[in-house]
Design a protein around this motif. Structure first.
Motif, PDB file in Angstrom:
ATOM      1  N   ALA A 189       0.810  -1.218   0.000  1.00  0.00           N
ATOM      2  CA  ALA A 189       0.000   0.000   0.000  1.00  0.00           C
ATOM      3  C   ALA A 189       0.846   1.273   0.000  1.00  0.00           C
ATOM      4  CB  ALA A 189      -0.926   0.004   1.212  1.00  0.00           C
ATOM      5  N   SER A 190       2.111   1.143   0.333  1.00  0.00           N
ATOM      6  CA  SER A 190       2.992   2.304   0.425  1.00  0.00           C
ATOM      7  C   SER A 190       4.095   2.241  -0.639  1.00  0.00           C
ATOM      8  CB  SER A 190       3.637   2.361   1.814  1.00  0.00           C
ATOM      9  OG  SER A 190       4.686   3.296   1.842  1.00  0.00           O
ATOM     10  N   PRO A 191       4.070   3.145  -1.615  1.00  0.00           N
ATOM     11  CA  PRO A 191       5.124   3.144  -2.627  1.00  0.00           C
ATOM     12  C   PRO A 191       6.528   3.302  -2.037  1.00  0.00           C
ATOM     13  CG  PRO A 191       3.311   4.527  -3.337  1.00  0.00           C
ATOM     14  CD  PRO A 191       3.037   4.140  -1.912  1.00  0.00           C
ATOM     15  N   MET A 192       6.669   4.093  -0.985  1.00  0.00           N
ATOM     16  CA  MET A 192       7.977   4.294  -0.365  1.00  0.00           C
ATOM     17  C   MET A 192       8.478   3.009   0.296  1.00  0.00           C
ATOM     18  SD  MET A 192      10.415   6.437   0.152  1.00  0.00           S
ATOM     19  CE  MET A 192       9.865   8.114   0.159  1.00  0.00           C
ATOM     20  N   LYS A 193       7.614   2.370   1.084  1.00  0.00           N
ATOM     21  CA  LYS A 193       7.983   1.111   1.731  1.00  0.00           C
ATOM     22  C   LYS A 193       8.293   0.041   0.687  1.00  0.00           C
ATOM     23  CE  LYS A 193       5.296   1.513   5.997  1.00  0.00           C
ATOM     24  NZ  LYS A 193       4.183   0.922   6.766  1.00  0.00           N
ATOM     25  N   SER A 194       7.497   0.021  -0.355  1.00  0.00           N
ATOM     26  CA  SER A 194       7.669  -0.967  -1.409  1.00  0.00           C
ATOM     27  C   SER A 194       9.026  -0.811  -2.102  1.00  0.00           C
ATOM     28  CB  SER A 194       6.534  -0.824  -2.422  1.00  0.00           C
ATOM     29  OG  SER A 194       6.699  -1.721  -3.465  1.00  0.00           O
ATOM     30  N   GLN A 195       9.397   0.419  -2.431  1.00  0.00           N
ATOM     31  CA  GLN A 195      10.690   0.654  -3.080  1.00  0.00           C
ATOM     32  C   GLN A 195      11.846   0.356  -2.136  1.00  0.00           C
ATOM     33  OE1 GLN A 195      11.599   1.323  -6.316  1.00  0.00           O
ATOM     34  NE2 GLN A 195       9.495   0.639  -6.520  1.00  0.00           N
ATOM     35  N   PHE A 196      11.685   0.698  -0.880  1.00  0.00           N
ATOM     36  CA  PHE A 196      12.715   0.418   0.117  1.00  0.00           C
ATOM     37  C   PHE A 196      12.924  -1.093   0.232  1.00  0.00           C
ATOM     38  CE2 PHE A 196      14.234   0.041   4.566  1.00  0.00           C
ATOM     39  CZ  PHE A 196      15.340   0.870   4.484  1.00  0.00           C
ATOM     40  N   PHE A 197      11.818  -1.841   0.344  1.00  0.00           N
ATOM     41  CA  PHE A 197      11.901  -3.306   0.401  1.00  0.00           C
ATOM     42  C   PHE A 197      12.541  -3.855  -0.872  1.00  0.00           C
ATOM     43  CE2 PHE A 197      10.111  -7.415  -0.795  1.00  0.00           C
ATOM     44  CZ  PHE A 197      10.511  -8.188   0.279  1.00  0.00           C
ATOM     45  N   SER A 198      12.119  -3.359  -2.007  1.00  0.00           N
ATOM     46  CA  SER A 198      12.646  -3.817  -3.291  1.00  0.00           C
ATOM     47  C   SER A 198      14.156  -3.622  -3.370  1.00  0.00           C
ATOM     48  CB  SER A 198      11.954  -3.057  -4.429  1.00  0.00           C
ATOM     49  OG  SER A 198      12.466  -3.436  -5.670  1.00  0.00           O
ATOM     50  N   PHE A 199      14.640  -2.484  -2.907  1.00  0.00           N
ATOM     51  CA  PHE A 199      16.074  -2.213  -2.921  1.00  0.00           C
ATOM     52  C   PHE A 199      16.831  -3.177  -1.999  1.00  0.00           C
ATOM     53  CE2 PHE A 199      19.777  -0.049  -1.067  1.00  0.00           C
ATOM     54  CZ  PHE A 199      20.553   0.072  -2.209  1.00  0.00           C
ATOM     55  N   TRP A 200      16.349  -3.346  -0.778  1.00  0.00           N
ATOM     56  CA  TRP A 200      17.053  -4.210   0.173  1.00  0.00           C
ATOM     57  C   TRP A 200      17.002  -5.677  -0.241  1.00  0.00           C
ATOM     58  CZ3 TRP A 200      20.773  -2.676   3.017  1.00  0.00           C
ATOM     59  CH2 TRP A 200      20.825  -1.347   3.405  1.00  0.00           C
ATOM     60  N   ILE A 201      15.887  -6.121  -0.753  1.00  0.00           N
ATOM     61  CA  ILE A 201      15.816  -7.516  -1.192  1.00  0.00           C
ATOM     62  C   ILE A 201      16.677  -7.687  -2.447  1.00  0.00           C
ATOM     63  CG2 ILE A 201      13.793  -7.660  -2.740  1.00  0.00           C
ATOM     64  CD1 ILE A 201      14.507  -9.947   0.236  1.00  0.00           C
ATOM     65  N   GLY A 202      16.777  -6.628  -3.270  1.00  0.00           N
ATOM     66  CA  GLY A 202      17.676  -6.651  -4.428  1.00  0.00           C
ATOM     67  C   GLY A 202      19.136  -6.765  -4.009  1.00  0.00           C
ATOM     68  N   LEU A 203      19.507  -6.095  -2.910  1.00  0.00           N
ATOM     69  CA  LEU A 203      20.882  -6.210  -2.393  1.00  0.00           C
ATOM     70  C   LEU A 203      21.166  -7.638  -1.912  1.00  0.00           C
ATOM     71  CD1 LEU A 203      21.546  -2.928  -0.372  1.00  0.00           C
ATOM     72  CD2 LEU A 203      22.624  -3.662  -2.498  1.00  0.00           C
ATOM     73  N   ILE A 204      20.220  -8.223  -1.203  1.00  0.00           N
ATOM     74  CA  ILE A 204      20.391  -9.613  -0.744  1.00  0.00           C
ATOM     75  C   ILE A 204      20.500 -10.543  -1.943  1.00  0.00           C
ATOM     76  CG2 ILE A 204      19.266 -11.507   0.498  1.00  0.00           C
ATOM     77  CD1 ILE A 204      18.055  -9.271   2.347  1.00  0.00           C
ATOM     78  N   HIS A 205      19.639 -10.331  -2.921  1.00  0.00           N
ATOM     79  CA  HIS A 205      19.648 -11.094  -4.165  1.00  0.00           C
ATOM     80  C   HIS A 205      21.027 -11.000  -4.825  1.00  0.00           C
ATOM     81  CE1 HIS A 205      17.406 -11.537  -8.312  1.00  0.00           C
ATOM     82  NE2 HIS A 205      18.432 -12.350  -8.229  1.00  0.00           N
ATOM     83  N   ALA A 206      21.527  -9.761  -4.934  1.00  0.00           N
ATOM     84  CA  ALA A 206      22.828  -9.532  -5.584  1.00  0.00           C
ATOM     85  C   ALA A 206      23.969 -10.173  -4.795  1.00  0.00           C
ATOM     86  CB  ALA A 206      23.069  -8.042  -5.758  1.00  0.00           C
ATOM     87  N   MET A 207      23.933 -10.063  -3.473  1.00  0.00           N
ATOM     88  CA  MET A 207      25.004 -10.658  -2.662  1.00  0.00           C
ATOM     89  C   MET A 207      25.056 -12.173  -2.839  1.00  0.00           C
ATOM     90  SD  MET A 207      25.256  -8.436   0.859  1.00  0.00           S
ATOM     91  CE  MET A 207      23.575  -8.721   1.389  1.00  0.00           C
ATOM     92  N   ALA A 208      23.908 -12.806  -2.924  1.00  0.00           N
ATOM     93  CA  ALA A 208      23.882 -14.256  -3.119  1.00  0.00           C
ATOM     94  C   ALA A 208      24.462 -14.625  -4.487  1.00  0.00           C
ATOM     95  CB  ALA A 208      22.447 -14.781  -2.985  1.00  0.00           C
ATOM     96  N   GLU A 209      24.090 -13.878  -5.512  1.00  0.00           N
ATOM     97  CA  GLU A 209      24.613 -14.182  -6.852  1.00  0.00           C
ATOM     98  C   GLU A 209      26.096 -13.847  -6.973  1.00  0.00           C
ATOM     99  OE1 GLU A 209      22.496 -13.447 -10.370  1.00  0.00           O
ATOM    100  OE2 GLU A 209      20.536 -13.909  -9.498  1.00  0.00           O
ATOM    101  N   VAL A 210      26.521 -12.742  -6.369  1.00  0.00           N
ATOM    102  CA  VAL A 210      27.941 -12.372  -6.385  1.00  0.00           C
ATOM    103  C   VAL A 210      28.767 -13.451  -5.686  1.00  0.00           C
ATOM    104  CG1 VAL A 210      29.620 -10.753  -5.378  1.00  0.00           C
ATOM    105  CG2 VAL A 210      27.689  -9.892  -6.704  1.00  0.00           C
ATOM    106  N   THR A 211      28.246 -14.007  -4.606  1.00  0.00           N
ATOM    107  CA  THR A 211      28.950 -15.084  -3.912  1.00  0.00           C
ATOM    108  C   THR A 211      29.151 -16.282  -4.832  1.00  0.00           C
ATOM    109  OG1 THR A 211      28.069 -14.371  -1.784  1.00  0.00           O
ATOM    110  CG2 THR A 211      28.868 -16.649  -1.922  1.00  0.00           C
TER     111      THR A 211
END
Length: 162
Positions: A80-102
């Protein structure tokens, strides 16, 4: 295998909307998210993709589980919150990237044989795989969110049943 736009710049590969099923599964439950991630990796393996791509797909279990656990009791307020949604998207994207970089780093440094990269670590692994995955992940999360919201209450009721 059926996604329309694919960009391959070894060791990175980006297929538009390829993570949408995983993000969509995260909205349901951790078990569904992990199952879809494992199914995706098995699909890459059976399709004969290089082992590095298959293992990158398997690494999606990490961000899918973490994201689904976070979303379990926060899905509606986050969506329901575009700000929360983008914040979550960024942080989950970082976790996603760290796993693939590993995963890619294990190949890059020769700890797992099967890949030979001529480009430096910063370019090949950090920029292409790391930064590229964050951006790709955020785009795919946005697409999954649009689909989820367009289906409305039906999906929310179904998710509560699972």
């Amino acid at each position: 295998m059926v996604m329309p736009i694919k960009v391959l710049i070894e060791p990175a590969s980006f297929t538009l909307a390829s993570h949408v099923p995983i993000f969509f599964a995260m909205f349901f439950s951790p078990a569904v998210a992990v199952s879809v991630s494992i199914g995706s990796a098995v699909g890459f393996l059976l399709a004969g993709f290089p082992i590095i791509i298959t293992l990158r797909a398997l690494s999606h279990v990490v961000f899918a589980l973490i994201g689904a656990l976070y979303l379990r009791n926060r899905r509606e307020s986050l969506l329901a919150s575009p700000m929360k949604s983008q914040f979550f998207s960024f942080w989950i994207g970082l976790i996603h990237a760290m796993a693939e970089v590993t995963v890619v780093s294990l190949f890059f440094f020769g700890l797992i044989p099967g890949a030979d990269y001529q480009d430096g670590f910063f370019y090949a692994v950090f920029l292409l795989v790391g930064v590229g995955t964050v951006i790709h992940s955020m785009v795919d999360f946005f697409l999954a969110q649009v689909v989820w919201k367009s289906l409305g209450r039906r999906m929310t009721r179904l998710a509560k049943q699972i």
